[in-house]
Motif scaffolding. Structure first.
Motif, PDB file in Angstrom:
ATOM      1  N   GLN A  26       0.778  11.581   5.776  1.00 50.69           N
ATOM      2  CA  GLN A  26       1.943  10.662   6.111  1.00 50.69           C
ATOM      3  C   GLN A  26       2.090   9.264   5.696  1.00 50.69           C
ATOM      4  O   GLN A  26       3.030   8.668   6.125  1.00 50.69           O
ATOM      5  N   MET A  27       1.114   8.772   5.192  1.00 51.75           N
ATOM      6  CA  MET A  27       1.040   7.362   4.832  1.00 51.75           C
ATOM      7  C   MET A  27       1.647   7.313   3.349  1.00 51.75           C
ATOM      8  O   MET A  27       1.398   8.013   2.528  1.00 51.75           O
ATOM      9  N   PRO A  28       2.539   6.447   3.177  1.00 51.33           N
ATOM     10  CA  PRO A  28       3.163   6.094   1.821  1.00 51.33           C
ATOM     11  C   PRO A  28       1.989   6.149   0.774  1.00 51.33           C
ATOM     12  O   PRO A  28       1.134   5.421   1.008  1.00 51.33           O
ATOM     13  N   ARG A  29       2.243   6.824  -0.292  1.00 54.89           N
ATOM     14  CA  ARG A  29       1.189   6.750  -1.347  1.00 54.89           C
ATOM     15  C   ARG A  29       0.651   5.273  -1.611  1.00 54.89           C
ATOM     16  O   ARG A  29      -0.395   4.981  -1.855  1.00 54.89           O
ATOM     17  N   LEU A  30       1.887   4.351  -2.075  1.00 52.35           N
ATOM     18  CA  LEU A  30       1.418   3.202  -2.573  1.00 52.35           C
ATOM     19  C   LEU A  30       0.551   2.409  -1.759  1.00 52.35           C
ATOM     20  O   LEU A  30      -0.138   1.662  -1.839  1.00 52.35           O
ATOM     21  N   ALA A  31       0.785   2.532  -0.278  1.00 48.21           N
ATOM     22  CA  ALA A  31       0.246   1.756   1.030  1.00 48.21           C
ATOM     23  C   ALA A  31      -1.211   2.606   0.942  1.00 48.21           C
ATOM     24  O   ALA A  31      -2.054   1.677   1.249  1.00 48.21           O
ATOM     25  N   LEU A  32      -1.420   3.719   0.859  1.00 40.38           N
ATOM     26  CA  LEU A  32      -2.680   4.402   0.814  1.00 40.38           C
ATOM     27  C   LEU A  32      -3.391   3.772  -0.509  1.00 40.38           C
ATOM     28  O   LEU A  32      -4.675   3.458  -0.263  1.00 40.38           O
ATOM     29  N   ILE A  33      -2.945   3.603  -1.449  1.00 40.70           N
ATOM     30  CA  ILE A  33      -3.718   3.204  -2.400  1.00 40.70           C
ATOM     31  C   ILE A  33      -4.145   1.531  -2.296  1.00 40.70           C
ATOM     32  O   ILE A  33      -5.120   1.274  -2.546  1.00 40.70           O
ATOM     33  N   GLY A  34      -3.173   0.853  -1.637  1.00 43.35           N
ATOM     34  CA  GLY A  34      -3.550  -0.525  -0.896  1.00 43.35           C
ATOM     35  C   GLY A  34      -4.651  -0.523  -0.295  1.00 43.35           C
ATOM     36  O   GLY A  34      -5.711  -1.373  -0.299  1.00 43.35           O
ATOM     37  N   LEU A  80       0.107  -4.068  -2.335  1.00 38.01           N
ATOM     38  CA  LEU A  80       0.227  -2.609  -2.370  1.00 38.01           C
ATOM     39  C   LEU A  80       0.724  -1.988  -1.272  1.00 38.01           C
ATOM     40  O   LEU A  80       1.461  -1.067  -1.207  1.00 38.01           O
ATOM     41  N   VAL A  81       0.115  -2.470  -0.081  1.00 38.98           N
ATOM     42  CA  VAL A  81       0.291  -1.877   1.380  1.00 38.98           C
ATOM     43  C   VAL A  81       1.559  -2.335   1.782  1.00 38.98           C
ATOM     44  O   VAL A  81       2.417  -1.537   2.171  1.00 38.98           O
TER      45      VAL A  81
END
Length: 108
Positions: A26-34, A80-81
């Protein structure tokens, strides 16, 4: 308890946080990468701190070029987050407005 011990122990809850975020999907991919990038920051900061102590006899915070270089990884993680959540908000807003826009096009 020493600060080093507390720091080491704090990694376990953070790793659990990342595990649950990853599994939730459920976490946006780019935020998860952050959020994962924060681990990269930790991985860079530890050797940088050791180098500052060995090479300069100072704490990392007192060696500006080294401290700034390590902190740039945290800055990148934060960017990124923020961009990940911004992208998710923009997409959610577009999806919410899509039915309204479709009705307006039918009338027009």
């Amino acid at each position: 308890m020493t600060p080093e011990t507390l720091f080491g122990l704090s990694l376990f809850p953070y790793l659990g946080f990342l595990w649950f975020l990853t599994r939730s999907h459920q976490m946006p991919r780019l935020a998860l990468i952050g959020f994962y990038m924060t681990l990269v920051f930790v991985g860079v900061t530890i050797p940088a701190g050791i180098y500052a102590k060995v090479a300069y006899g100072e704490a990392l915070a007192n060696v500006d070029w080294l401290h700034g270089s390590a902190e740039s990884f945290l800055t990148l993680a934060n960017v990124l987050v923020v961009l990940g959540f911004r992208q998710a908000i923009v997409q959610a807003t577009a999806q919410r407005n899509a039915p309204r826009n479709a009705k307006l096009e039918e009338k027009g």
